[in-house]
Design an enzyme around this catalytic site. Structure first.
Site, PDB file in Angstrom:
ATOM      1  N   SER A  29       0.817  -1.218   0.000  1.00 51.48           N
ATOM      2  CA  SER A  29       0.000   0.000   0.000  1.00 51.48           C
ATOM      3  C   SER A  29       0.849   1.265   0.000  1.00 51.48           C
ATOM      4  CB  SER A  29      -0.927   0.004   1.219  1.00 51.48           C
ATOM      5  OG  SER A  29      -0.179  -0.157   2.412  1.00 51.48           O
ATOM      6  N   THR A 161     -40.789  26.379  -9.091  1.00 50.64           N
ATOM      7  CA  THR A 161     -41.068  24.990  -8.708  1.00 50.64           C
ATOM      8  C   THR A 161     -41.251  24.265 -10.032  1.00 50.64           C
ATOM      9  OG1 THR A 161     -43.454  25.348  -8.571  1.00 50.64           O
ATOM     10  CG2 THR A 161     -42.210  25.633  -6.526  1.00 50.64           C
ATOM     11  N   HIS A 162     -40.795  23.045 -10.098  1.00 49.76           N
ATOM     12  CA  HIS A 162     -40.819  22.283 -11.359  1.00 49.76           C
ATOM     13  C   HIS A 162     -40.049  23.015 -12.459  1.00 49.76           C
ATOM     14  CE1 HIS A 162     -44.193  19.970  -9.519  1.00 49.76           C
ATOM     15  NE2 HIS A 162     -44.503  21.175  -9.039  1.00 49.76           N
ATOM     16  N   SER A 283     -14.481  27.302 -26.286  1.00 49.15           N
ATOM     17  CA  SER A 283     -14.589  26.117 -27.122  1.00 49.15           C
ATOM     18  C   SER A 283     -13.536  26.216 -28.218  1.00 49.15           C
ATOM     19  CB  SER A 283     -15.986  26.058 -27.734  1.00 49.15           C
ATOM     20  OG  SER A 283     -15.965  25.302 -28.928  1.00 49.15           O
ATOM     21  N   LYS A 289     -18.388  30.687 -27.594  1.00 49.09           N
ATOM     22  CA  LYS A 289     -18.688  29.970 -26.359  1.00 49.09           C
ATOM     23  C   LYS A 289     -17.884  30.451 -25.153  1.00 49.09           C
ATOM     24  CE  LYS A 289     -21.069  26.858 -25.818  1.00 49.09           C
ATOM     25  NZ  LYS A 289     -20.895  25.446 -26.180  1.00 49.09           N
ATOM     26  N   ASN A 291     -17.841  28.650 -21.523  1.00 49.59           N
ATOM     27  CA  ASN A 291     -18.455  27.521 -20.829  1.00 49.59           C
ATOM     28  C   ASN A 291     -18.227  27.569 -19.318  1.00 49.59           C
ATOM     29  OD1 ASN A 291     -19.321  26.427 -23.287  1.00 49.59           O
ATOM     30  ND2 ASN A 291     -17.331  25.425 -23.589  1.00 49.59           N
ATOM     31  N   GLU A 296     -19.648  22.884 -13.792  1.00 50.15           N
ATOM     32  CA  GLU A 296     -19.924  21.593 -14.449  1.00 50.15           C
ATOM     33  C   GLU A 296     -19.053  20.477 -13.864  1.00 50.15           C
ATOM     34  OE1 GLU A 296     -20.774  21.837 -18.991  1.00 50.15           O
ATOM     35  OE2 GLU A 296     -19.426  23.479 -18.489  1.00 50.15           O
ATOM     36  N   TYR A 323      -9.247  -6.623  12.971  1.00 49.33           N
ATOM     37  CA  TYR A 323      -8.653  -6.072  11.751  1.00 49.33           C
ATOM     38  C   TYR A 323      -8.660  -7.121  10.635  1.00 49.33           C
ATOM     39  CZ  TYR A 323      -5.387  -4.309   8.311  1.00 49.33           C
ATOM     40  OH  TYR A 323      -4.830  -3.891   7.130  1.00 49.33           O
ATOM     41  N   GLN A 328      -7.229  -2.151   4.180  1.00 46.80           N
ATOM     42  CA  GLN A 328      -6.249  -1.377   3.416  1.00 46.80           C
ATOM     43  C   GLN A 328      -6.922  -0.663   2.233  1.00 46.80           C
ATOM     44  OE1 GLN A 328      -2.146  -2.820   3.091  1.00 46.80           O
ATOM     45  NE2 GLN A 328      -2.502  -2.954   0.896  1.00 46.80           N
TER      46      GLN A 328
HETATM   47  N1  ARG Z   1      -1.226  -1.309   5.241  1.00 49.76           N
HETATM   48  C1  ARG Z   1      -2.104  -1.815   6.217  1.00 49.76           C
HETATM   49  C2  ARG Z   1      -3.480  -1.122   6.107  1.00 49.76           C
HETATM   50  O1  ARG Z   1      -3.542  -0.180   5.445  1.00 49.76           O
HETATM   51  C3  ARG Z   1      -1.558  -1.604   7.586  1.00 49.76           C
HETATM   52  C4  ARG Z   1      -2.031  -2.560   8.636  1.00 49.76           C
HETATM   53  C5  ARG Z   1      -1.564  -3.899   8.291  1.00 49.76           C
HETATM   54  N2  ARG Z   1      -1.676  -4.825   9.347  1.00 49.76           N
HETATM   55  C6  ARG Z   1      -1.492  -6.120   9.146  1.00 49.76           C
HETATM   56  N3  ARG Z   1      -1.528  -6.896  10.160  1.00 49.76           N
HETATM   57  N4  ARG Z   1      -1.327  -6.601   7.954  1.00 49.76           N
HETATM   58  O2  ARG Z   1      -4.446  -1.531   6.662  1.00 49.76           O
END
Ligand code: ARG
Length: 465
Positions: A29, A161-162, A283, A289, A291, A296, A323, A328
């Site tokens: 991660s 309204t509408h 544009s 134009k 825009n 938007e 957990y 993650q």
């Molecule tokens: N990168 C993990 C997360 O975002 C951190 C916690 C990971 N813990 C574990 N026991 N694998 O959740």
């Protein structure tokens, strides 16, 4: 999946072969959680100081950890830090570098904690800072809206309204309706912050730790109101993220509604407002134009935030305690939501105070569409006619106006009296736009005096934050 490689993981003790290189990439991660590095270091410092107070670390070890983490922070800030996918996430990257820098004392930092309570703490710290930035931008946006409303208490526009002309309203009143939506968003944001602001540190992996710890100390040092109550819940709870994204989805929904009105109002067909060139683009093919890209885009970005809300709810659905690695997956939707909200609020806070109403055109539009028809009906009721009969009388007068191309105020008294002899010369007081809005003179109504008072109250509420 046979492509294995040997690396020395921080958790490698019980493994007899290296991680498959695809699995390594798949489970890492660090590409997206490195943005929590500052919070990770902040949390580690608080943890190390607490361990020193309880006698688990000594003063010298703490000094080494503080020095090492300061250097890590510098390396990250300057961009020299080498992030490594082999080290999986922000937490292990920082810990490994700390150990390189200060030696084996670095390995003591993780005493009495787990990445599970560590990551739960980091996200809360990161999100809390984001919430405070969002609150500041939201306040700036509201101040701009309220000031524009105070300047336009007696600017008349058609109310819809509408999307059909309904009754005249003050433009300031319309703007203050936007402010009410934003005021509720602000309240939701603060509610979310309150529930978020508890410290999970000390929960460790799920059951707590065998070391002496002082959870109140770490909570205080990190600016939390208190430690969380239950270790299992601490490492698994992501409600605070869902609450933040719920706030964001509703805020973006409000911004998308405002955007839609801005887009309509800048069109040649409405032409109610001038949006400064700096918030628009041209544009490449049609030279005429201009825009309204900013509203938007904000309208469009609402879709991704609403999508992130569904992602997070679905992520947590049916997850057993405590957990799970699933969690993650919370970060990318959360971070993208925060980025989108901050950018959208900034764009709106810059843009809204700069819009200019074209008062003549708004007034002209309110004069068309029989916007004072209800005022005529109310006039007849005040003279004793039952409302349903009055409705019928005015309906006939409107049909005549449609056929002749005349608004009610443009008919002479004799013409109006063909529909009801109850009508007298004073009817013209209620058929004017100014008469119509001034007559709605009560709390929450569109009379200019009421709008001015409402703008003052709104400003006072925002100032009191
Ligand atoms: N990168 C993990 C997360 O975002 C951190 C916690 C990971 N813990 C574990 N026991 N694998 O959740």
């Amino acid at each position: 999946m046979s492509d294995t490689q040997d690396t020395s993981k921080l958790w490698g003790g019980r493994f007899s072969e290296g991680t498959d290189s695809f699995v390594q990439r798949f489970t890492a991660s660090v590409d997206f959680d490195q943005r929590m590095a500052a919070q990770d270091i902040q949390g580690s410092l608080a943890h190390a100081r607490m361990l020193t107070n309880t006698g688990v670390l000594n003063a010298e070890e703490l000094a080494d950890i503080e020095r090492g983490l300061a250097q890590v922070a510098d390396e990250i800030a300057s961009g020299e830090f080498q992030w490594s996918i082999e080290l999986e996430d922000v937490h292990m990257n920082i810990e490994a570098r700390l150990t390189q820098l200060i030696g084996s004392t670095g390995k003591k930092l993780h005493t009495g904690r787990s990445r599970n309570d560590q990551v739960a703490t980091d996200i809360r710290l990161y999100l809390r800072a984001g919430i405070d930035r969002a609150a500041t931008e939201l306040t700036r946006l509201q101040q701009g809206v309220i000031a524009l409303a105070a300047d336009n208490t007696d600017t008349v526009m058609p109310g819809f309204t509408h999307l059909q002309t309904a009754q005249p309203v003050s433009f300031g009143h319309h703007l203050l309706a936007w402010n009410e939506m934003l005021e509720r968003d602000y309240g939701r944001l603060q509610d979310c912050r309150t529930r978020l602001n508890q410290c999970p540190l000390g929960a460790a992996a799920l059951a707590g730790t065998t070391f002496p710890i002082d959870r109140v100390q770490t909570a205080n040092e990190l600016g939390f109101d208190r430690p969380t109550e239950n270790s299992l819940d601490s490492v698994s709870d992501r409600d605070f993220g869902i609450e933040f994204v719920s706030f964001a989805a509703l805020l973006m929904t409000h911004l998308s509604r405002i955007s839609e009105e801005l887009v309509l109002w800048t069109s040649a067909q409405f032409n109610f407002i001038e949006l400064p060139d700096r918030f628009c683009t041209g544009s490449s093919i049609m030279p005429q134009k201009k825009n309204p890209d900013v509203p938007e885009l904000v309208r469009g970005k609402t879709g991704r935030v609403n999508g992130h809300l569904v992602s997070l709810l679905t992520l947590m659905k049916s997850q057993p305690l405590a957990y799970n690695k699933d969690n993650q997956e919370d970060k990318e939707p959360l971070f993208d939501t925060l980025d989108t909200v901050l950018d959208s609020l900034r764009a709106f806070a810059d843009m809204l105070p700069a819009i200019r109403p074209r008062k003549d055109i708004m007034r002209e539009a309110a004069l068309r569409g029989f916007s004072t028809a209800t005022d005529l009906a109310d006039y007849l009721v005040r003279r004793g006619m039952p409302f349903r009969d009055a409705h019928e009388v005015v309906g006939k007068a409107v049909a005549h106006g449609v056929a002749e191309g005349l608004d009610l105020a443009e008919m002479d008294l004799a013409t109006l009296q063909q529909f009801s002899t109850t009508i007298e010369a004073d009817v013209f007081d209620v058929l004017t736009l100014e008469g119509s809005i001034a007559a709605r003179d009560h709390l929450g109504g569109t009379a200019p005096a009421q709008v001015a008072a409402a703008a003052q109250r709104a400003a006072a509420r925002v100032d009191a934050r």
